[in-house]
Design a protein around this motif. Structure first.
Motif, PDB file in Angstrom:
ATOM      1  N   TYR A 111     -11.536 -43.617 -47.519  1.00 30.68           N
ATOM      2  CA  TYR A 111     -11.791 -44.357 -48.749  1.00 30.68           C
ATOM      3  C   TYR A 111     -11.848 -45.851 -48.444  1.00 30.68           C
ATOM      4  CZ  TYR A 111     -10.551 -40.019 -51.138  1.00 30.68           C
ATOM      5  OH  TYR A 111     -10.507 -38.712 -51.557  1.00 30.68           O
ATOM      6  N   HIS A 113     -11.996 -49.105 -50.829  1.00 30.78           N
ATOM      7  CA  HIS A 113     -11.911 -49.463 -52.244  1.00 30.78           C
ATOM      8  C   HIS A 113     -11.534 -50.925 -52.429  1.00 30.78           C
ATOM      9  CE1 HIS A 113     -11.351 -45.164 -54.094  1.00 30.78           C
ATOM     10  NE2 HIS A 113     -12.517 -45.355 -53.501  1.00 30.78           N
ATOM     11  N   TYR A 176      -7.278 -40.171 -56.124  1.00 32.62           N
ATOM     12  CA  TYR A 176      -8.661 -40.546 -55.826  1.00 32.62           C
ATOM     13  C   TYR A 176      -9.614 -39.581 -56.526  1.00 32.62           C
ATOM     14  CZ  TYR A 176      -6.560 -43.098 -51.881  1.00 32.62           C
ATOM     15  OH  TYR A 176      -5.802 -43.929 -51.106  1.00 32.62           O
TER      16      TYR A 176
END
Length: 215
Positions: A111, A113, A176
């Motif tokens: 991820y 982000h 998530y």
């Protein structure tokens, strides 16, 4: 949408540079925070489609240890901006009873982000709500399957305990969500698409701990 890791890095650098400049302009006295994280990621399942069959069977991926990094900077007097990278290596934990569809069942999930946090309580147990938007990069080890990059988001809660003026212990958890088109194929190789997603949102959760260093 499919992006390679180099494209991801360039996109994130383009986003982060102006934001860090803004943070320095708003509060030159505040410090940047860097937090290496170790955690445990859970959840996430897919549908497996066998060649020549129309039916789908659900498979899961193994829970496993995750590793990450959070870079934080002051956004205003009460909020911090954050850039999060979180990665783990896992495996598809089941296959067809009749034949194994994948020569290598490993899967990397990362991820990337951009987001921030907001304090919701103080005192002996300070709490922050944190969240962000960005990309999920899924990289199967099986060479017949292509990598996938999708838009995603996260929301979580964390707390910090000061160990010194510049070091804190950070504990937290996140959920998530990665966006897919319902019933769309993913990890498509040169010959076929073997893995399908059956909903619009693919969910994983994570608990983690780390040391925050302020500079």
């Amino acid at each position: 949408m499919k992006l390679n890791p180099l494209s991801i890095s360039k996109l994130l650098a383009f986003i982060l540079l102006p934001l860090s400049s803004l943070a320095q302009a708003e509060n030159t006295q505040a410090s940047v925070e860097i937090t290496p994280l170790i955690g445990y990621r859970m959840g996430g399942d897919f549908d497996l489609k066998e060649e020549g069959q129309s039916s789908l069977s659900s498979i899961k991926i193994n829970d496993n240890t995750s590793y990450g990094l959070v870079i934080g900077w002051p956004f205003n007097r009460k909020q911090n901006g954050e850039f999060l990278i979180s990665h783990y290596n896992t495996n598809f934990n089941s296959f067809s009873d009749s034949n194994e569809l994948l020569t290598d069942n490993g899967l990397g999930v990362t991820y990337y982000h951009l987001g921030g946090n907001v304090p919701v309580s103080g005192g002996a147990l300070p709490l922050w709500v944190t969240g962000g938007l960005g990309l999920t990069h899924l990289s199967p080890d099986d060479k017949e399957l292509a990598n996938e990059t999708r838009f995603s988001m996260n929301i979580g809660l964390n707390t910090q305990f000061a160990l010194s003026e510049t070091i804190s212990l950070r504990l937290g958890g996140r959920v998530y969500g990665t966006f897919f088109n319902s019933d769309s194929a993913i990890f498509c190789g040169t010959e076929s698409c073997k893995v399908y997603i059956s909903s619009n949102l693919w969910i994983q959760s994570e608990v983690n701990a780390g040391l925050t260093f302020r500079f």
